[in-house]
Design an enzyme around this catalytic site. Structure first.
Site, mmCIF file in Angstrom:
data_model
loop_
_atom_site.group_PDB
_atom_site.id
_atom_site.type_symbol
_atom_site.label_atom_id
_atom_site.label_comp_id
_atom_site.label_asym_id
_atom_site.label_seq_id
_atom_site.Cartn_x
_atom_site.Cartn_y
_atom_site.Cartn_z
ATOM 1 N N ARG B 119 0.811 -1.237 0.000
ATOM 2 C CA ARG B 119 0.000 0.000 0.000
ATOM 3 C C ARG B 119 0.834 1.272 0.000
ATOM 4 N NH1 ARG B 119 -3.130 -2.719 3.955
ATOM 5 N NH2 ARG B 119 -4.673 -4.008 2.917
ATOM 6 N N LYS B 141 2.676 11.267 -11.390
ATOM 7 C CA LYS B 141 1.890 10.354 -12.225
ATOM 8 C C LYS B 141 2.703 9.084 -12.469
ATOM 9 C CE LYS B 141 -1.056 13.382 -14.955
ATOM 10 N NZ LYS B 141 -1.469 13.705 -16.330
ATOM 11 N N GLU B 183 9.468 18.172 -25.754
ATOM 12 C CA GLU B 183 8.738 18.473 -24.513
ATOM 13 C C GLU B 183 9.253 19.776 -23.901
ATOM 14 O OE1 GLU B 183 6.150 16.741 -23.212
ATOM 15 O OE2 GLU B 183 6.285 14.731 -24.089
ATOM 16 N N LYS B 225 7.107 22.685 -15.160
ATOM 17 C CA LYS B 225 6.332 21.532 -14.684
ATOM 18 C C LYS B 225 6.023 21.664 -13.192
ATOM 19 C CE LYS B 225 5.061 16.959 -14.751
ATOM 20 N NZ LYS B 225 5.078 15.702 -15.488
ATOM 21 N N GLU B 235 -4.615 17.533 -11.686
ATOM 22 C CA GLU B 235 -5.084 17.820 -13.045
ATOM 23 C C GLU B 235 -6.572 18.081 -13.113
ATOM 24 O OE1 GLU B 235 -3.051 15.540 -16.078
ATOM 25 O OE2 GLU B 235 -4.729 15.806 -17.451
ATOM 26 N N ARG B 239 -3.151 22.009 -14.633
ATOM 27 C CA ARG B 239 -2.200 20.976 -15.056
ATOM 28 C C ARG B 239 -2.488 20.474 -16.474
ATOM 29 N NH1 ARG B 239 0.494 16.032 -11.462
ATOM 30 N NH2 ARG B 239 1.658 15.130 -13.179
ATOM 31 N N ASN B 243 -0.725 19.178 -21.362
ATOM 32 C CA ASN B 243 -1.135 18.312 -22.465
ATOM 33 C C ASN B 243 -1.176 19.027 -23.810
ATOM 34 O OD1 ASN B 243 -1.505 16.125 -20.709
ATOM 35 N ND2 ASN B 243 -3.514 16.904 -20.125
ATOM 36 N N HIS B 246 -0.889 17.133 -27.066
ATOM 37 C CA HIS B 246 -1.125 15.720 -26.765
ATOM 38 C C HIS B 246 -2.417 15.168 -27.356
ATOM 39 C CE1 HIS B 246 2.326 16.246 -24.241
ATOM 40 N NE2 HIS B 246 2.254 15.030 -23.732
ATOM 41 N N HIS B 250 -1.240 11.965 -29.036
ATOM 42 C CA HIS B 250 -1.643 10.627 -28.596
ATOM 43 C C HIS B 250 -2.319 9.855 -29.718
ATOM 44 C CE1 HIS B 250 -1.669 11.605 -24.004
ATOM 45 N NE2 HIS B 250 -0.499 11.194 -24.424
ATOM 46 N N HIS B 263 7.597 9.116 -28.356
ATOM 47 C CA HIS B 263 6.543 9.950 -27.765
ATOM 48 C C HIS B 263 6.751 11.441 -28.095
ATOM 49 C CE1 HIS B 263 3.558 11.341 -24.892
ATOM 50 N NE2 HIS B 263 4.470 12.073 -24.280
HETATM 51 N N1 LIG Z 1 4.598 10.099 -15.693
HETATM 52 C C1 LIG Z 1 4.538 11.120 -16.517
HETATM 53 O O1 LIG Z 1 4.135 12.216 -16.115
HETATM 54 C C2 LIG Z 1 4.961 10.956 -17.950
HETATM 55 C C3 LIG Z 1 5.091 12.074 -18.765
HETATM 56 C C4 LIG Z 1 5.527 11.872 -20.074
HETATM 57 C C5 LIG Z 1 5.817 10.600 -20.535
HETATM 58 N N2 LIG Z 1 5.673 9.523 -19.715
HETATM 59 C C6 LIG Z 1 5.991 8.167 -20.158
HETATM 60 O O2 LIG Z 1 7.390 8.085 -20.404
HETATM 61 C C7 LIG Z 1 7.621 7.007 -21.299
HETATM 62 C C8 LIG Z 1 8.671 7.406 -22.284
HETATM 63 O O3 LIG Z 1 9.859 7.692 -21.587
HETATM 64 P P1 LIG Z 1 11.234 7.914 -22.330
HETATM 65 O O4 LIG Z 1 11.021 8.787 -23.476
HETATM 66 O O5 LIG Z 1 12.201 8.303 -21.291
HETATM 67 O O6 LIG Z 1 11.571 6.485 -22.948
HETATM 68 P P2 LIG Z 1 12.257 5.181 -22.347
HETATM 69 O O7 LIG Z 1 12.147 5.130 -20.891
HETATM 70 O O8 LIG Z 1 11.699 4.044 -23.114
HETATM 71 O O9 LIG Z 1 13.793 5.377 -22.731
HETATM 72 C C9 LIG Z 1 14.147 5.393 -24.076
HETATM 73 C C10 LIG Z 1 15.294 4.431 -24.359
HETATM 74 O O10 LIG Z 1 16.526 5.027 -23.952
HETATM 75 C C11 LIG Z 1 17.246 4.163 -23.100
HETATM 76 N N3 LIG Z 1 17.977 5.019 -22.197
HETATM 77 C C12 LIG Z 1 17.454 5.718 -21.154
HETATM 78 N N4 LIG Z 1 18.390 6.504 -20.626
HETATM 79 C C13 LIG Z 1 19.518 6.307 -21.330
HETATM 80 C C14 LIG Z 1 20.830 6.834 -21.238
HETATM 81 N N5 LIG Z 1 21.141 7.776 -20.341
HETATM 82 N N6 LIG Z 1 21.758 6.372 -22.086
HETATM 83 C C15 LIG Z 1 21.441 5.446 -23.004
HETATM 84 N N7 LIG Z 1 20.230 4.929 -23.154
HETATM 85 C C16 LIG Z 1 19.273 5.356 -22.317
HETATM 86 C C17 LIG Z 1 16.179 3.297 -22.484
HETATM 87 O O11 LIG Z 1 16.713 2.105 -21.987
HETATM 88 C C18 LIG Z 1 15.226 3.108 -23.647
HETATM 89 O O12 LIG Z 1 15.683 2.101 -24.480
HETATM 90 C C19 LIG Z 1 6.285 6.672 -21.914
HETATM 91 O O13 LIG Z 1 5.874 5.413 -21.418
HETATM 92 C C20 LIG Z 1 5.351 7.761 -21.442
HETATM 93 O O14 LIG Z 1 4.030 7.318 -21.253
HETATM 94 C C21 LIG Z 1 5.247 9.692 -18.432
#
Ligand SMILES: NC(=O)c1ccc[n+]([C@@H]2O[C@H](COP(=O)([O-])OP(=O)(O)OC[C@H]3O[C@@H](n4cnc5c(N)ncnc54)[C@H](O)[C@@H]3O)[C@@H](O)[C@H]2O)c1
Ligand SMILES: NC(=O)c1ccc[n+]([C@@H]2O[C@H](COP(=O)([O-])OP(=O)(O)OC[C@H]3O[C@@H](n4cnc5c(N)ncnc54)[C@H](O)[C@@H]3O)[C@@H](O)[C@H]2O)c1
Lengths: 372, 372
Positions: B119, B141, B183, B225, B235, B239, B243, B246, B250, B263
């Protein structure tokens, strides 16, 4: 219709308790959730729905029903994933409402679904076992089991309403009713001497399923729970007293792999162990101790089980209620009062658990003699 | 070391941003979590750990590392169950701390693990992609995907600390860096004209991975942010401006099954569509619109994809950001200002999406001509 208010830092809602509540379920839900309701999804178990589905949906024009097979073994992660996918496929959105119709298993899992679907949607609890009515439907704890242990995963996510209809208890198997009544005894011991006396004086009626007597028991037990949760939502202090009997109770469940005893039955034995510990310490009088143990047996029989005292004490140490090092123990000090102590030694726990096990084996022997 | 404060009704924590932070990670985590720390569990991806594991654990005497294979396809329920079981088998308790070392995938999933294990236990985010540093690691999030849709399951669960080391971006693939910078552009457009100008003036340095330039970009984006989340954690209003881009972004991801674009790249196209819509409405000047679109392309190239405008508009309607009926749209009104509007018609959305797609196909043709 008596209604009990929950007011915690994170939520505020009513528990409505009474008879013939299902008839007007739709209106009751709407009253609690307002107009921002797009769709209602029931989560329940097949056999239970067969008994009560018609009554439940009487006030609804249409309803989507998702099924979780009955039994603790289905309160697990795989079921969560399956139901989440069903919700999504059926178009559940942020304004949808889940209605948990069932015992603690359905309630805990549905509450968890609601906690995590789209980062949280609303849930209404309609508890159908005595345990769920007096305990699990209220207070916001939700959870599922892992292979590695019970209730290891979950969230705090309060319902927006709890609607407890005493009528549905009529079809509850008697052993489930008795097991739930052990939790009512617990409520009496920790905080409500009047409830305790009521259970003493009205045992016949309560055990026969008399509606009025049951309603009194559920009402008073619920008030204990609500009162405690209102003061300590996140179990940082007072709420721990609800775990009276649970240190050894959980160990018994684990030792018997959750197959021999119902939860309430294990808590019954756990309370006896805790009472013996309190007696040994002189924290509770012999007279009070006897009253509690007698009442527990009056609402039995508690099934016997096989486990060594050492093993139970060992398992109790792994109880997730015990943070870091200091082991908290809920020590009864009279009928209606308990203390949270941290100085219970392993030896004391062992002695108390052994005493409880001896009592059990003496009872089993007596029964055999009677049979001959 | 610049540090940015998050203060919401449910949590309060610092984001520390700088270089050479990994060296002292252990101390930084202890400072944030206090003495009530029994054990630390890292969650990361194998290839990333190969690059950085030694540096990360330099300040630790021992560390338990759990692996989540890289990639969005592993951000799903089955991975959650597997990792939860591993946590339990490795003796994680309520005082254990999870450290998410990775991009948004590792961060979102680890945050969710921490939200539901027993929990709720504590999590420290150590974001390693630009996207994770400027966006996903902050704000609470967490989530995973269902077969039925992305991020359909999750919780709000803030980290107790975010430690963003610019150094780790050195090994980030260039397309990931560029996608994350979209972003940052978003942050500039919605709330920070200075960040926007900085991105315009320092594009070469930023794209080359210059540490100082990147630090400025991360710092300013993070402040946007943090400022927004501090005012509207859940949100319900403000907040939503995060988006921007987005709605169509999306839809592009869904239409291309998350395999064609990163993304941030999809958000790049989504922002272009939103800009075109704002232009059509006269909400944004032609000049400002041109500046934004130029900057998006400057941080490109955004890969082309195949999808019909109608399909994108249709998919955008299913976006979970849209509660019940009223569809909210984040309308840019200048560089640094946006409005939340609910009166965008399907026709407007279609026209803007078509304009964006035409732009894309024009660019693809130009490129082909150049190649010949
Ligand atoms: N929680 C939130 O508020 C929020 C906001 C935006 C996006 N997201 C989520 O984030 C995700 C995308 O995240 P992302 O773009 O970081 O992609 P990711 O986490 O898939 O990373 C991209 C790739 O880069 C590699 N990598 C990461 N750091 C590295 C480094 N320093 N050196 C070499 N390789 C590295 C990873 O292993 C992966 O293969 C999505 O699932 C999306 O839904 C969440
Ligand atoms: N969340 C909490 O605060 C909390 C507190 C205590 C217990 N629990 C949990 O509750 C669970 C146990 O709940 P339970 O004791 O209600 O068991 P249960 O939900 O398994 O129900 C017991 C059986 O009775 C059936 N049943 C339920 N209502 C019925 C009715 N009206 N008529 C006929 N049959 C009926 C069920 O289908 C099931 O087969 C455990 O998983 C425990 O961890 C949670």
């Amino acid at each position: 219709m008596p209604s009990i208010s929950l007011k915690t830092p994170s939520a505020s809602y009513d528990v409505t308790l009474g008879t013939s509540l299902l008839k007007t379920l739709r209106q009751r839900i709407t009253r609690a959730t307002g107009s921002r309701t797009s769709r209602i999804f029931f989560v329940t178990s097949p056999a239970l729905w067969k008994l009560w589905g018609e009554a439940v949906t009487e006030s609804f024009e249409s309803a989507t029903v998702l099924f979780l097979p009955a039994g603790e073994s289905h309160k697990r992660f795989a079921s969560v994933e399956k139901l989440l996918e069903q919700l999504a496929r059926n178009g559940a959105d942020r304004d949808s409402i889940l209605v948990a119709f069932g015992g603690g298993v359905v309630g805990d899992l549905t509450g968890f679904l609601a906690a995590i679907y789209m980062r949280g949607i609303r849930v209404v609890q309609v508890p159908t076992t005595l345990l769920a009515q007096v305990d699990s439907s209220v207070g916001g704890k939700t959870g599922v089991n892992l292979a590695a242990g019970k209730n290891l995963v979950g969230s705090f996510h309060h319902p927006v309403a709890v609607i407890a209809d005493i009528d549905v208890l009529q079809t509850l198997p008697k052993n489930e009713l008795r097991a739930g009544l052990q939790e009512a005894i617990k409520s009496g011991v920790i905080r409500d001497p009047k409830l305790f006396s009521f259970l003493e004086k009205n045992a016949d009626k309560v055990l026969a399923g008399d509606t009025k007597a049951l309603q009194t028991v559920v009402d008073r037990s619920l008030r204990v729970k609500a009162d405690v949760v209102n003061q300590d939502e996140l179990e940082n202090g007072l709420r721990m007293i609800l775990n009276f009997g649970h240190t050894i109770g959980h160990a018994i469940e684990a030792a018997t792999k959750y197959t021999v005893l119902l939860h309430g039955e294990a808590i019954g034995w756990g309370m006896i162990a805790a009472i013996r510990l309190a007696e040994q310490r002189g924290a509770m009088s012999e007279k009070d101790a006897k009253r509690v143990v007698d009442l527990i047996h009056r609402y039995g029989p508690l099934p016997a089980f096989k486990a060594k005292a050492e093993r139970l004490v060992e398992l109790s140490a792994g109880d997730k209620k015990n943070r870091g090092g200091a082991k908290r123990f809920i020590l009864p000090t009279g009928i209606g009062t308990v203390e949270i102590v941290t100085d219970v030694t392993e030896d004391e726990l062992l002695a108390a658990t052994s005493a409880m096990l001896q009592e059990m084996s003496a009872m089993t022997k007596t029964k055999k003699q009677v049979k001959r």
